[in-house]
Design an enzyme around this catalytic site. Sequence first.
Site, PDB file in Angstrom:
ATOM      1  N   ARG A   1     -13.440   1.608  44.105  1.00 35.66           N
ATOM      2  CA  ARG A   1     -13.835   2.821  44.838  1.00 35.66           C
ATOM      3  C   ARG A   1     -15.355   2.889  45.097  1.00 35.66           C
ATOM      4  NH1 ARG A   1      -9.079   2.729  45.085  1.00 35.66           N
ATOM      5  NH2 ARG A   1      -7.610   4.465  45.038  1.00 35.66           N
TER       6      ARG A   1
ATOM      7  N   SER B   1      -6.657  11.550  45.820  1.00 38.34           N
ATOM      8  CA  SER B   1      -7.192  11.667  44.456  1.00 38.34           C
ATOM      9  C   SER B   1      -8.550  12.344  44.520  1.00 38.34           C
ATOM     10  CB  SER B   1      -7.392  10.291  43.822  1.00 38.34           C
ATOM     11  OG  SER B   1      -6.192   9.589  43.744  1.00 38.34           O
TER      12      SER B   1
ATOM     13  N   GLU C   1     -14.145  11.651  43.804  1.00 34.54           N
ATOM     14  CA  GLU C   1     -14.021  10.509  44.727  1.00 34.54           C
ATOM     15  C   GLU C   1     -14.486  10.868  46.138  1.00 34.54           C
ATOM     16  OE1 GLU C   1     -10.364   7.863  45.095  1.00 34.54           O
ATOM     17  OE2 GLU C   1     -10.451   8.804  47.053  1.00 34.54           O
TER      18      GLU C   1
HETATM   19  P1  FAD Z   1     -13.695  10.122  56.355  1.00 30.44           P
HETATM   20  O1  FAD Z   1     -13.172  11.144  55.418  1.00 30.44           O
HETATM   21  O2  FAD Z   1     -13.858  10.499  57.779  1.00 30.44           O
HETATM   22  O3  FAD Z   1     -15.087   9.601  55.786  1.00 30.44           O
HETATM   23  C1  FAD Z   1     -15.211   9.250  54.428  1.00 30.44           C
HETATM   24  C2  FAD Z   1     -16.632   8.738  54.182  1.00 30.44           C
HETATM   25  O4  FAD Z   1     -16.841   7.518  54.912  1.00 30.44           O
HETATM   26  C3  FAD Z   1     -17.702   9.706  54.696  1.00 30.44           C
HETATM   27  O5  FAD Z   1     -18.822   9.594  53.854  1.00 30.44           O
HETATM   28  C4  FAD Z   1     -18.038   9.165  56.076  1.00 30.44           C
HETATM   29  O6  FAD Z   1     -19.328   9.482  56.534  1.00 30.44           O
HETATM   30  C5  FAD Z   1     -17.893   7.669  55.856  1.00 30.44           C
HETATM   31  N1  FAD Z   1     -17.486   6.972  57.089  1.00 30.44           N
HETATM   32  C6  FAD Z   1     -16.327   7.156  57.768  1.00 30.44           C
HETATM   33  N2  FAD Z   1     -16.286   6.312  58.814  1.00 30.44           N
HETATM   34  C7  FAD Z   1     -17.441   5.610  58.792  1.00 30.44           C
HETATM   35  C8  FAD Z   1     -17.993   4.581  59.635  1.00 30.44           C
HETATM   36  N3  FAD Z   1     -17.346   4.111  60.689  1.00 30.44           N
HETATM   37  N4  FAD Z   1     -19.215   4.091  59.317  1.00 30.44           N
HETATM   38  C9  FAD Z   1     -19.893   4.560  58.237  1.00 30.44           C
HETATM   39  N5  FAD Z   1     -19.423   5.517  57.417  1.00 30.44           N
HETATM   40  C10 FAD Z   1     -18.206   6.027  57.684  1.00 30.44           C
HETATM   41  N6  FAD Z   1      -8.000   6.257  49.301  1.00 30.44           N
HETATM   42  C11 FAD Z   1      -7.711   5.099  48.668  1.00 30.44           C
HETATM   43  O7  FAD Z   1      -8.593   4.251  48.462  1.00 30.44           O
HETATM   44  N7  FAD Z   1      -6.453   4.841  48.227  1.00 30.44           N
HETATM   45  C12 FAD Z   1      -5.424   5.682  48.429  1.00 30.44           C
HETATM   46  O8  FAD Z   1      -4.312   5.402  48.024  1.00 30.44           O
HETATM   47  C13 FAD Z   1      -5.687   6.909  49.096  1.00 30.44           C
HETATM   48  N8  FAD Z   1      -4.714   7.824  49.295  1.00 30.44           N
HETATM   49  C14 FAD Z   1      -4.980   8.999  49.917  1.00 30.44           C
HETATM   50  C15 FAD Z   1      -3.943   9.912  50.109  1.00 30.44           C
HETATM   51  C16 FAD Z   1      -4.177  11.120  50.749  1.00 30.44           C
HETATM   52  C17 FAD Z   1      -3.032  12.089  50.940  1.00 30.44           C
HETATM   53  C18 FAD Z   1      -5.475  11.421  51.233  1.00 30.44           C
HETATM   54  C19 FAD Z   1      -5.730  12.702  51.947  1.00 30.44           C
HETATM   55  C20 FAD Z   1      -6.528  10.522  51.030  1.00 30.44           C
HETATM   56  C21 FAD Z   1      -6.286   9.307  50.369  1.00 30.44           C
HETATM   57  N9  FAD Z   1      -7.304   8.359  50.144  1.00 30.44           N
HETATM   58  C22 FAD Z   1      -7.020   7.161  49.529  1.00 30.44           C
HETATM   59  C23 FAD Z   1      -8.691   8.645  50.566  1.00 30.44           C
HETATM   60  C24 FAD Z   1      -8.962   8.304  52.052  1.00 30.44           C
HETATM   61  O9  FAD Z   1      -7.775   8.187  52.772  1.00 30.44           O
HETATM   62  C25 FAD Z   1      -9.755   7.007  52.201  1.00 30.44           C
HETATM   63  O10 FAD Z   1     -10.971   7.101  51.528  1.00 30.44           O
HETATM   64  C26 FAD Z   1     -10.011   6.661  53.678  1.00 30.44           C
HETATM   65  O11 FAD Z   1     -10.603   5.386  53.788  1.00 30.44           O
HETATM   66  C27 FAD Z   1     -10.899   7.690  54.357  1.00 30.44           C
HETATM   67  O12 FAD Z   1     -10.866   7.442  55.748  1.00 30.44           O
HETATM   68  P2  FAD Z   1     -11.357   8.523  56.780  1.00 30.44           P
HETATM   69  O13 FAD Z   1     -11.431   7.849  58.116  1.00 30.44           O
HETATM   70  O14 FAD Z   1     -10.533   9.724  56.688  1.00 30.44           O
HETATM   71  O15 FAD Z   1     -12.822   8.784  56.240  1.00 30.44           O
HETATM   72  N1  EPU Z   2      -0.215  10.464  35.718  1.00 30.51           N
HETATM   73  C1  EPU Z   2       0.198  11.541  34.967  1.00 30.51           C
HETATM   74  N2  EPU Z   2       0.206  12.781  35.543  1.00 30.51           N
HETATM   75  C2  EPU Z   2      -0.182  12.989  36.820  1.00 30.51           C
HETATM   76  C3  EPU Z   2      -0.615  11.881  37.586  1.00 30.51           C
HETATM   77  C4  EPU Z   2      -0.611  10.629  37.020  1.00 30.51           C
HETATM   78  O1  EPU Z   2       0.546  11.402  33.809  1.00 30.51           O
HETATM   79  O2  EPU Z   2      -0.145  14.146  37.253  1.00 30.51           O
HETATM   80  C5  EPU Z   2      -0.200   9.135  35.098  1.00 30.51           C
HETATM   81  C6  EPU Z   2       1.192   8.506  35.177  1.00 30.51           C
HETATM   82  O3  EPU Z   2       1.442   7.840  33.976  1.00 30.51           O
HETATM   83  C7  EPU Z   2       1.058   7.470  36.260  1.00 30.51           C
HETATM   84  C8  EPU Z   2      -0.408   7.066  36.145  1.00 30.51           C
HETATM   85  O4  EPU Z   2      -1.074   8.257  35.753  1.00 30.51           O
HETATM   86  O5  EPU Z   2       1.922   6.412  36.025  1.00 30.51           O
HETATM   87  C9  EPU Z   2      -0.990   6.553  37.431  1.00 30.51           C
HETATM   88  O6  EPU Z   2      -0.644   7.467  38.468  1.00 30.51           O
HETATM   89  P1  EPU Z   2      -0.490   6.967  39.986  1.00 30.51           P
HETATM   90  O7  EPU Z   2       0.307   5.704  40.047  1.00 30.51           O
HETATM   91  O8  EPU Z   2      -0.031   8.111  40.813  1.00 30.51           O
HETATM   92  O9  EPU Z   2      -1.957   6.558  40.375  1.00 30.51           O
HETATM   93  P2  EPU Z   2      -3.353   7.301  40.146  1.00 30.51           P
HETATM   94  O10 EPU Z   2      -4.119   6.531  39.127  1.00 30.51           O
HETATM   95  O11 EPU Z   2      -3.192   8.747  39.927  1.00 30.51           O
HETATM   96  C10 EPU Z   2      -4.525   5.763  41.903  1.00 30.51           C
HETATM   97  C11 EPU Z   2      -5.441   5.921  43.062  1.00 30.51           C
HETATM   98  C12 EPU Z   2      -4.645   6.355  44.288  1.00 30.51           C
HETATM   99  C13 EPU Z   2      -3.631   5.267  44.600  1.00 30.51           C
HETATM  100  C14 EPU Z   2      -2.717   5.082  43.399  1.00 30.51           C
HETATM  101  C15 EPU Z   2      -1.788   3.899  43.576  1.00 30.51           C
HETATM  102  C16 EPU Z   2      -7.626   6.483  42.213  1.00 30.51           C
HETATM  103  C17 EPU Z   2      -8.648   7.536  42.007  1.00 30.51           C
HETATM  104  N3  EPU Z   2      -6.485   6.881  42.766  1.00 30.51           N
HETATM  105  O12 EPU Z   2      -4.007   7.053  41.599  1.00 30.51           O
HETATM  106  O13 EPU Z   2      -5.540   6.490  45.381  1.00 30.51           O
HETATM  107  O14 EPU Z   2      -2.871   5.599  45.736  1.00 30.51           O
HETATM  108  O15 EPU Z   2      -3.515   4.810  42.217  1.00 30.51           O
HETATM  109  O16 EPU Z   2      -2.511   2.724  43.442  1.00 30.51           O
HETATM  110  O17 EPU Z   2      -7.861   5.323  41.893  1.00 30.51           O
HETATM  111  C18 EPU Z   2      -7.005   8.037  46.455  1.00 30.51           C
HETATM  112  O18 EPU Z   2      -7.919   7.270  46.145  1.00 30.51           O
HETATM  113  O19 EPU Z   2      -7.185   9.082  47.114  1.00 30.51           O
HETATM  114  C19 EPU Z   2      -5.635   7.706  46.030  1.00 30.51           C
HETATM  115  C20 EPU Z   2      -4.586   8.487  46.287  1.00 30.51           C
END
Ligand code: FAD
Ligand code: EPU
Length: 338
Positions: free
Chosen positions: A162, A238, A333
């Site tokens: 991250r 997250s 995050e």
């Molecule tokens: P934005 O929110 O528009 O921007 C995020 C940051 O990046 C800002 O600081 C912005 O200025 C910068 N930025 C954006 N575009 C550019 C560019 N072209 N050049 C320079 N800077 C830029 N993240 C994960 O890693 N794993 C996950 O599993 C995951 N699951 C998610 C689930 C949900 C439901 C949600 C809402 C978010 C999740 N995220 C996850 C976080 C998010 O989706 C990612 O960080 C994604 O890459 C953000 O993209 P965005 O275009 O929406 O960025």
């Molecule tokens: N858990 C709990 N309670 C909860 C949530 C999670 O006990 O309410 C425990 C469970 O044991 C579960 C473990 O945590 O098995 C891990 O949970 P999960 O697989 O949902 O993943 P996470 O660690 O909560 C991370 C990333 C996610 C990504 C998933 C899958 C970060 C900060 N978040 O979540 O990314 O999708 O793993 O790889 O690393 C994001 O960055 O926005 C994001 C959604």
Amino acid sequence: MIDTDVDLQPLNTLAIAAKANYFARVNSLEQLLEALEFSRRRQLPVLPLGGGSNIVLTGDFPGLVIHLQLQGVSMVDTGEDTLVTAAAGENWHQLVMRTVEQGIGGLENLALIPGCIGAAPIQNIGAYGVELRDIFWDLTAVHIASGEQQKFSASDCQFEYRNSVFKGSTLDQYVITQVRMRLPRRWVPRVDYPALQHYFSEHRLDAAEQGPDEIARAVIAIRSSKLPDPAEIPNAGSFFKNPLVSESCYFALKQRYPELVAFPAGERWKLAAGWLIERAGWRGRRINNVGVHHRQALVLVNPGRGPGAEVTRLAAEIATDIYQKFGVELEPEPRYYP
Ligand code: FAD
Ligand code: EPU
């Protein structure tokens, strides 16, 4: 081309009401350079915006928001791999599905992550055992201060969990315009992540035998079962990073809480922040407009479409509580603006 006082509520997935003092929607490199020139003339801070899924707007943005809409994808078979080139404004998930539908493996574990290509390198997006850095080749970015284009190799990007150089020493200095990824022809399924293992065994399928398509489907099913869809319940995924702690810290906590969920990460341990937050009693709690998702405690939600201050106040309360209870610091995050 530059608008003023633009409402950003539809452009951030937490649905926070805030305005951009100046706003430009850019569809080409030329428009991007013009917008940057405008910001330089007025000495405005710049916020490059993609899908708005990883930002928290704590107030109006006192500068220029550049909404990146650059489009274009190409896929070239080099014999050893497929070189995928995508412009910053392309939707991440759509690109993943485009590769998967063509039988090209490598991106399937990253299905359904919201947002655009240009933001993917910023925090080295990751999910289900794969991170962008695993398939990243290089990117092109424009230097905000000079308007010059620059290439960044994988090592230049300094990817970590991250994190990348764009959140560190070059913070706010570049706008990413294009990302290239290499998807190897000799594809190997990545199905070690516990939730994936569990999914395939529940469906009586041999995890190691699954193709990119089946893995993408599994990831989509798992994610849909616990992560709220921002279109229905505003959220930013997250809210905190999973904290990395020393081995001694991990063992001390594990002794006190045998059920603690953690994964080895090099010499350190990555704690499941969701487990800590749930254990502290926050899962499903609602305070005014905001709350903690009932199925995933790491996700803060904004069902009442409250202001950013409500979201950041709740996050601060949770972080303080987790520190008091477990001695572990939680770091948000998403990026707070302004
Ligand atoms: P934005 O929110 O528009 O921007 C995020 C940051 O990046 C800002 O600081 C912005 O200025 C910068 N930025 C954006 N575009 C550019 C560019 N072209 N050049 C320079 N800077 C830029 N993240 C994960 O890693 N794993 C996950 O599993 C995951 N699951 C998610 C689930 C949900 C439901 C949600 C809402 C978010 C999740 N995220 C996850 C976080 C998010 O989706 C990612 O960080 C994604 O890459 C953000 O993209 P965005 O275009 O929406 O960025
Ligand atoms: N858990 C709990 N309670 C909860 C949530 C999670 O006990 O309410 C425990 C469970 O044991 C579960 C473990 O945590 O098995 C891990 O949970 P999960 O697989 O949902 O993943 P996470 O660690 O909560 C991370 C990333 C996610 C990504 C998933 C899958 C970060 C900060 N978040 O979540 O990314 O999708 O793993 O790889 O690393 C994001 O960055 O926005 C994001 C959604």
